[in-house]
Design an enzyme around this catalytic site. Structure first.
Site: not given
Length: 803
Positions: A364, A366-371, A709, A752
């Site tokens: 996803g 950057p900065g969405v909380g993956k790590t 798209s 989107k």
């Protein structure tokens, strides 16, 4: 030369100031005079054939030349010779005659004083002789423990019978402080002078004895250390010659003991390899480079935590609680993680051996909380967390280890991670797996294939160790921004969990619950010292950040916290800072307009397309103009090949619609030549696209764009400009178009629609298939604010969009 050869005392005589030392009556000493006052005093004495007195300065007044800086006693004597030196100084040869005392000052330039001779008082000869014998004894003792008295001086002291001369000789030899020397010098009572000097000599004897004892001990200690060192070195050389170096044998024996303690927990292959290297080391010369390399290998290999694992019992409830505690929203990822650990817990309860490691990839923006999700998993399982940053990794040996033939070889990052974790079942985060670089030094993704394959990672081969490591109990969690950049074989070995953009409401909750309390703590602020109103926080999220995640939002809150901390320090009377819409601009530099709001006014030749980017969704304003021409089309806006092809497909679809009368064109839209107008020739409206050149542009021009798209949006804008019909500006759309006019499904629908929601769109057109399968992933807040309309044909799109 005698004192009686000169004028009677008391007398007025010049004064020479001496900084360094006391002179005594028996001395003939050279003096170097550089001070103008001393030179004048010496010249005056020579001119008037008079005596001079040399007075020492007090310890705290050295360098000064006033009467107040001098001791009021000194040596009266004559200047035997005076010589001027090339450097401006004057050398005089001075002969001391008697001790004298300054009675009063006569003159300052040069220094002249009224001086009288110090006469010794009468003493009992018998008593003083007894004291003198004691003094001589102390001098002999001091001479035995120090080097103050040369033999000829001792002989002079023994043979001389002038009491004051003996005292002066001793005082000039031993190290007296100025104050001590002055007291002995100015004393007129000979007996007291003797007793004071004896007392000082006793102290000096004790000090010198102590110094001699310390020097002797230090010397003995140094000799002992040197002796031991040389003996040890000799012993080592003898042992080497005899082949019996015990220290080396002890070291090798220590390696053997370590190996035997881990034998049961390691594989047979690993045991054989390490044992072989220990035996090789025992046969090597200790100073060879191979011995050093083998010793380094054994240090690494025996640090691997064979058989050591975190034994905490797995409980799915703890995992769920930890995820809920650390993260707001992210319902789908949390559900998927919980499902995975539910399977593992069930297998443990039923005694089924789980031999496959987990390979999950969070992807996803950057900065969405993956790590941080991986951190929460490690915390819940009470396992160590190892982070391996793969961004820009080029050398495959960084993962697999370097072969030991290379200088500076070491194990790969994965084995080093196990050593750091001290467990064989840590949580390993492979960060930025989509940014691994492939170069001439190998393809790191190929090494990752073995690491991430549950069927192969039981026997992961590290080149440095040269034996297999079991990675099956490691939980691997990869993170990526763009799955498309990961190689297909690697993608096949991972289970992907999408972590997409946050809605403004979700960001609001995250900021309120996590970010603001955390940043206040980091900046030393109390909760009571800062408050931010709901409207201000929403404005901060909407106008001051541009991202899908919350990383920049955290930075903005940190900026705000620093300013508040400074304000509280500079104005102690302030106990609380409140941020509202009115003063928000005082704490932030400038706004970042992430998505332009819709104007709700129909516009000709401009349509709202929806795009997915690596940092979340965005609204694309696709613009078009027509110019008299021959039907060509120009494309600008840094478009990729797929998007250019999509534009050409859209143009062909519009031509087909015009030709089949499914898109009506007014006659007024057809440009006529002068001759055609004079002749009254009627032109078929379907020829409109033959008489105009089109220019299609997608701002902003510097940002690369690609993908199919925007197909239905391009059809809409071309139809609008050729038919002169305006487009509803409150409607956004996304969907691929086929040559036959079908609307095909697209990806990234969540991002989107969130972008459309942020731009205050009222209606969004999406492909029917996306409507049927993806709508449940859309946040309720977005679905409630948008009218989402499914479309399957381009005619439906044009009917809804064109005014």
């Amino acid at each position: 030369m005698k004192l009686s050869d000169y004028s009677e005392f008391p007398a007025n005589i010049p004064v020479i100031v001496e900084d360094e030392l006391f002179l005594y009556p028996f001395m003939i000493a050279p003096l170097f005079l550089s001070d103008e006052s001393n030179i004048k005093a010496a010249s005056k004495a020579i001119e008037e054939s008079s005596l001079v007195i040399i007075c020492p300065t007090k310890p705290s007044h050295e360098g000064e030349r006033g009467f107040e800086s001098l001791y009021n006693a000194g040596v009266v004597g004559s200047i035997m010779r005076k010589v001027s030196l090339p450097d401006g100084r004057v050398k005089v040869l001075f002969q001391g005659l008697a001790r004298a005392k300054v009675i009063s000052k006569v003159s300052d330039s040069p220094l002249v004083a009224h001086v009288d001779v110090i006469n010794a008082t009468n003493v009992s000869s018998l008593k003083i002789d007894a004291i003198l014998e004691i003094l001589r004894e102390k001098v002999r003792t001091l001479a035995g423990v120090s080097n103050y008295f040369p033999p000829d001086l001792l002989r002079t002291i023994e043979e001389n019978h002038d009491y004051n001369r003996i005292i002066d000789l001793i005082c000039s030899t031993v190290k007296l402080k100025k104050e001590q020397a002055y007291k002995l010098f100015v004393e007129s009572n000979t007996e007291k002078r003797f007793l004071d000097l004896i007392e000082y000599l006793i102290d000096e004897i004790e000090a010198n004895k102590l110094q001699k004892e310390i020097r002797s001990k230090v010397h003995t200690h140094i000799e002992k250390i040197n002796k031991e060192y040389f003996l040890k070195e000799q012993l080592k050389q003898i042992q080497k010659e005899l082949g019996s170096d015990t220290s080396r044998e002890e070291e090798i024996e220590e390696y053997r003991k370590k190996l035997e303690t881990k034998k049961e927990k390691m594989s047979t292959e690993a045991y054989k390899e390490i044992h072989k290297q220990i035996e090789r080391l025992s046969r090597m010369h200790p100073d060879s480079s191979d011995a050093s390399m083998t010793q380094t290998y054994l240090d690494w290999a025996l640090e691997i935590p064979f058989g050591q694992e975190s034994k905490k019992e797995l409980k799915i409830s703890e995992v769920e609680n930890q995820l809920d505690k650390d993260h707001f929203s992210l319902e789908k990822p949390k559900e998927r993680i919980a499902e995975f650990f539910a399977v593992k817990e069930l297998m443990e309860l039923r005694g089924v051996k789980d031999s496959s490691g987990a390979i999950i990839c969070f992807f996803g923006p950057p900065g969405v909380g993956k790590t941080s999700l991986a951190n929460s998993i490690a915390e819940a399982l009470k396992r160590p967390l190892i982070r391996i940053a793969l961004g820009g990794l080029e050398d495959v040996n960084e993962l697999r280890g370097h072969r030991r033939t290379y200088v500076g070889a070491m194990p790969g990052r994965i084995v080093q991670g196990l050593i750091d974790a001290k467990k064989m079942n840590p949580v390993v985060v492979l960060d930025e797996i989509d940014k691994v670089a492939k170069t001439g030094r190998g393809d790191p993704t190929a090494a990752l294939l073995e690491v991430l394959d549950p069927e192969q990672n039981k026997e992961f081969r590290d080149y440095y160790l040269n034996f297999n490591i079991d990675l099956s109990k490691v939980i691997f969690i990869a993170t990526a921004n763009d799955v498309g950049k990961i190689s297909a074989p690697l993608r096949d070995r991972m289970e992907f969990i999408s972590i997409s953009s946050y809605t403004p409401q979700e960001k609001f909750e995250i900021a309120s619950r996590y970010l603001i309390p955390q940043e206040l703590k980091k900046h030393g602020l109390k909760k009571s010292e800062l408050s931010i109103s709901k409207p201000a926080l929403k404005e901060l999220i909407h106008s001051y950040t541009r991202e899908a995640g919350v990383r920049n939002l955290r930075r903005r809150i940190a900026d705000m916290s620093r300013k508040v901390a400074r304000e509280i320090l500079e104005h102690p009377e302030i106990t609380k800072v409140s941020l509202t819409l009115k003063n928000l601009k005082d704490y932030f530099d400038k706004t970042v307009f992430e998505i332009e709001k819709t104007t709700k006014v129909p516009v000709l030749g401009v349509v709202n397309g929806l795009a997915w980017t690596a940092v979340g969704g965005d609204v694309l304003k696709i613009e078009s103009i027509r110019i008299k021409g021959k039907g060509t089309m120009q494309l600008t806006g840094s478009l990729g090949d797929v998007m250019k092809e999509s534009a050409h497909i859209a143009y062909s679809v519009v031509k087909t619609l015009i030709d089949t009368k499914r898109l009506q064109i007014e006659d007024s839209n057809i440009p006529l030549s002068v001759k055609e107008m004079e002749d009254g020739i009627k032109i078929d409206p379907s020829e409109v696209y033959k008489r105009y050149d089109l220019h299609l542009h997608i701002p902003d021009g510097a940002t690369p764009k690609d993908g199919p798209s925007a197909g239905i949006a391009m059809v809409s804008v071309i139809s609008s400009i050729l038919s002169s019909r305006k487009i509803r500006s409150e409607i956004a759309m996304t969907g691929e178009v086929s040559l036959s006019g079908d609307v095909l499904p697209i990806g990234g629908l969540r991002e989107k629609l969130i972008a459309a929601h942020k731009a205050d769109m009222s209606k969004v057109l999406i492909p029917l298939k996306n409507y049927e399968r993806d709508l449940d992933e859309i946040p309720n807040e977005v679905k409630e604010s948008l009218e989402i309309v499914p479309v399957s044909r381009i005619e439906e799109v044009l009917e809804l969009i064109l005014v």
